[in-house]
Design a protein around this motif. Structure first.
Motif, PDB file in Angstrom:
ATOM      1  N   VAL A 131      -1.364  12.302   0.408  1.00  0.00           N
ATOM      2  CA  VAL A 131      -1.831  13.022   1.594  1.00  0.00           C
ATOM      3  C   VAL A 131      -1.218  14.366   1.779  1.00  0.00           C
ATOM      4  N   SER A 132      -2.269  15.221   2.299  1.00  0.00           N
ATOM      5  CA  SER A 132      -1.734  16.786   1.925  1.00  0.00           C
ATOM      6  C   SER A 132      -0.947  17.060   3.351  1.00  0.00           C
ATOM      7  N   GLY A 133       0.092  16.198   3.534  1.00  0.00           N
ATOM      8  CA  GLY A 133       0.942  16.368   4.632  1.00  0.00           C
ATOM      9  C   GLY A 133       2.381  15.919   4.350  1.00  0.00           C
ATOM     10  N   THR A 134       3.018  15.709   5.627  1.00  0.00           N
ATOM     11  CA  THR A 134       4.533  15.409   5.521  1.00  0.00           C
ATOM     12  C   THR A 134       4.670  13.652   5.582  1.00  0.00           C
ATOM     13  N   PRO A 135       6.052  13.468   5.209  1.00  0.00           N
ATOM     14  CA  PRO A 135       6.145  11.968   5.376  1.00  0.00           C
ATOM     15  C   PRO A 135       5.682  11.270   6.496  1.00  0.00           C
TER      16      PRO A 135
ATOM     17  N   ILE B 172       0.922  -1.454  -0.043  1.00  0.00           N
ATOM     18  CA  ILE B 172      -0.084   0.020   0.003  1.00  0.00           C
ATOM     19  C   ILE B 172       0.773   1.228  -0.157  1.00  0.00           C
ATOM     20  N   ILE B 173       0.586   1.853  -0.911  1.00  0.00           N
ATOM     21  CA  ILE B 173       1.506   3.242  -0.912  1.00  0.00           C
ATOM     22  C   ILE B 173       0.794   4.413  -0.320  1.00  0.00           C
ATOM     23  N   VAL B 174       1.309   5.218   0.589  1.00  0.00           N
ATOM     24  CA  VAL B 174       0.584   6.591   1.245  1.00  0.00           C
ATOM     25  C   VAL B 174       1.680   7.416   1.345  1.00  0.00           C
ATOM     26  N   ALA B 175       1.600   8.548   0.501  1.00  0.00           N
ATOM     27  CA  ALA B 175       2.752   9.234   0.190  1.00  0.00           C
ATOM     28  C   ALA B 175       2.278  10.618   0.060  1.00  0.00           C
ATOM     29  N   PRO B 176       3.129  11.559   0.096  1.00  0.00           N
ATOM     30  CA  PRO B 176       2.692  13.045   0.299  1.00  0.00           C
ATOM     31  C   PRO B 176       2.219  13.544  -1.274  1.00  0.00           C
ATOM     32  N   ASP B 177       1.273  14.571  -1.393  1.00  0.00           N
ATOM     33  CA  ASP B 177       0.791  14.565  -2.532  1.00  0.00           C
ATOM     34  C   ASP B 177       1.719  15.564  -3.755  1.00  0.00           C
ATOM     35  N   ASP B 178       2.762  16.119  -2.852  1.00  0.00           N
ATOM     36  CA  ASP B 178       3.897  16.783  -3.646  1.00  0.00           C
ATOM     37  C   ASP B 178       5.160  16.833  -2.899  1.00  0.00           C
ATOM     38  N   GLN B 179       6.171  17.389  -3.513  1.00  0.00           N
ATOM     39  CA  GLN B 179       7.474  17.392  -3.004  1.00  0.00           C
ATOM     40  C   GLN B 179       7.489  17.805  -1.447  1.00  0.00           C
ATOM     41  N   ARG B 180       8.141  17.228  -0.607  1.00  0.00           N
ATOM     42  CA  ARG B 180       8.332  17.350   0.671  1.00  0.00           C
ATOM     43  C   ARG B 180       9.803  17.419   1.063  1.00  0.00           C
ATOM     44  N   SER B 181      10.669  17.434   0.148  1.00  0.00           N
ATOM     45  CA  SER B 181      12.158  17.174   0.812  1.00  0.00           C
ATOM     46  C   SER B 181      12.286  18.210   1.718  1.00  0.00           C
ATOM     47  N   ALA B 182      13.583  17.820   2.624  1.00  0.00           N
ATOM     48  CA  ALA B 182      13.719  18.448   3.866  1.00  0.00           C
ATOM     49  C   ALA B 182      12.909  19.025   4.709  1.00  0.00           C
ATOM     50  N   THR B 183      11.623  18.166   4.759  1.00  0.00           N
ATOM     51  CA  THR B 183      10.798  18.266   5.880  1.00  0.00           C
ATOM     52  C   THR B 183      10.879  17.645   7.128  1.00  0.00           C
ATOM     53  N   SER B 184      12.168  17.075   7.225  1.00  0.00           N
ATOM     54  CA  SER B 184      12.347  16.429   8.453  1.00  0.00           C
ATOM     55  C   SER B 184      11.446  15.580   8.962  1.00  0.00           C
ATOM     56  N   HIS B 185      11.244  15.511  10.424  1.00  0.00           N
ATOM     57  CA  HIS B 185      10.192  14.865  11.194  1.00  0.00           C
ATOM     58  C   HIS B 185       9.083  15.839  11.481  1.00  0.00           C
ATOM     59  N   SER B 186       8.996  16.812  10.633  1.00  0.00           N
ATOM     60  CA  SER B 186       7.617  17.486  10.921  1.00  0.00           C
ATOM     61  C   SER B 186       6.398  16.898  10.799  1.00  0.00           C
ATOM     62  N   ILE B 187       5.312  17.286  11.614  1.00  0.00           N
ATOM     63  CA  ILE B 187       3.859  16.716  11.564  1.00  0.00           C
ATOM     64  C   ILE B 187       3.056  17.930  11.366  1.00  0.00           C
ATOM     65  N   THR B 188       1.974  17.678  10.962  1.00  0.00           N
ATOM     66  CA  THR B 188       0.747  18.447  10.663  1.00  0.00           C
ATOM     67  C   THR B 188      -0.272  18.576  11.757  1.00  0.00           C
ATOM     68  N   ILE B 189      -0.171  19.654  12.484  1.00  0.00           N
ATOM     69  CA  ILE B 189      -1.100  19.615  13.872  1.00  0.00           C
ATOM     70  C   ILE B 189      -2.326  20.839  13.584  1.00  0.00           C
ATOM     71  N   ALA B 190      -1.995  21.621  12.905  1.00  0.00           N
ATOM     72  CA  ALA B 190      -3.126  22.662  12.977  1.00  0.00           C
ATOM     73  C   ALA B 190      -4.006  22.606  11.888  1.00  0.00           C
TER      74      ALA B 190
END
Lengths: 250, 250
Positions: free
Chosen positions: B68-72, B30-48
């Protein structure tokens, strides 16, 4: 000493003001912090967009302050590379509004700014406290950081060391002391709630609460028992404990 | 096995396609991956903001795929919590377009997704190769990952271990073998260039190039000498080497 102060709550947050107000009594301070809230941005850096750096005036603060249209790690990088022409002796990141305990520090912009400093060969301290409406909570945390800086300097804090400090949101006379300890487990139990559909797509909202997930002699255990905690961190993610074993697999 | 595949270059990147195409021959994917380029986003998460999850069709790929409209790290979290109802046996993150070597892995969304998996008690592998226009580079890296998964499973890869794999962009017959090793130093020398002023504000652009900064027996040393590298990572940032010493300071 010349100290760079940053955070992840943004240049206008009350935590960074309290920290600066205390430390500018004793040190040369330059604030370089995000222009807005950047919580949970971890060690992310801005690679595709330019960074906009703006001098800002902060009420009751004498030190120079700059806002940056980027992440906490960006702030440390652009500050040490461009904004501050002289040598920075130490980076202090915080005071974060909310603890940075256990493996949750991996998400923290506050802690990552301090780790980034050590990559730039500057020793660093990250400081956090529980979110509070009371000013004394931040003033107290700032006073502990003044003390931690003194101790670190008298022990020659090495340029590749980060100290992660958490201060409980209680009156100074109720704090039992300082404990140097390892990090504990995950602090926030996070889960996603399906909040509806947009056309064909599912929409999820992150929810969560802090769980009491104590392992004895860890940061969360001590902070919940009334101690200020200090944890030395490093930036080498190699798992040396199993490096040899994995070497035999291949 | 049931494998979750993610990355930080986005669900439409060629690296994740090559990886899935190889692994879906042998495993449930199963592939679950960001909807766009998210290089260099480190361990950030979407909270807001909410996360928008969308089923997508990928050319030549049989497995189910979601953007997914978020980070890795968000992808791993929402996939294991909501999208995938059954147990995930392993997370594979990549193939990243660009090496993830040395302390630069701290910035990497690809590596952080794998670290997040271990926080969710799922063992994980991150894989990267040098950016290349040649398809065989990614196909070759995918074949090495098939092999690394087999070795990891036969050695009972523990749920708290991440293997960070880098594959050089050379023909399979030129690869000298697999080396298990520690991470090296910073790979990219970054600096900021003042590119102008916007009103009163300074504007900086990040520039940089990979530097040859070899320490023997590290990942960058071996990969530049024609080896596939495997580095076991962990997520406890405590610096145990100096914990006792710092304990004496306070």
């Amino acid at each position: 000493m010349r100290l760079l102060i940053t955070n992840d709550d943004g240049v206008h947050a009350k935590g960074i003001h309290a920290l600066c107000k205390e430390l500018e009594k004793y040190h040369d301070i330059i604030i370089v912090a995000p222009d807005d809230q950047r919580s949970a941005t971890s060690h992310s850096i801005t690679i595709a967009k330019p960074l906009i750096v703006k001098e800002v005036e902060l009420p009751d603060i004498k030190s120079k302050a700059y806002s940056v249209s980027g992440t906490p790690a960006d702030c440390v990088r652009v500050a040490t590379d461009q904004i501050i022409k002289d040598k920075v002796d130490m980076v202090v990141s915080g005071i974060n509004i909310g603890y940075n305990l256990g493996t949750d520090i991996l998400y923290s912009g506050t802690v990552s700014a301090a780790v980034e400093a050590t990559l730039c060969s500057v020793p660093a301290i990250a400081v956090s406290t529980e979110s509070s409406a009371e000013d004394y909570v931040y003033e107290n945390a700032a006073k502990y950081i003044k003390k931690v800086i003194e101790v670190a300097v008298s022990n020659k804090l090495h340029e590749d060391i980060v100290l992660n400090v958490n201060v409980p949101p209680i009156k100074d006379e109720d704090i039992k002391g300082i404990k140097v300890c390892k990090i504990g487990k995950l602090q926030f139990h996070h889960y996603y709630k399906e909040t509806g559909k947009e056309q064909e797509n599912l929409v999820y909202k992150l929810e969560g609460e802090r769980v009491v997930n104590h392992v004895e002699e860890t940061d969360s255990y001590y902070v919940d028992n009334g101690y200020v905690t200090v944890t030395p961190l490093h930036y080498d993610l190699t798992n040396f404990n199993i490096l040899k074993d994995v070497g035999k697999w291949f």
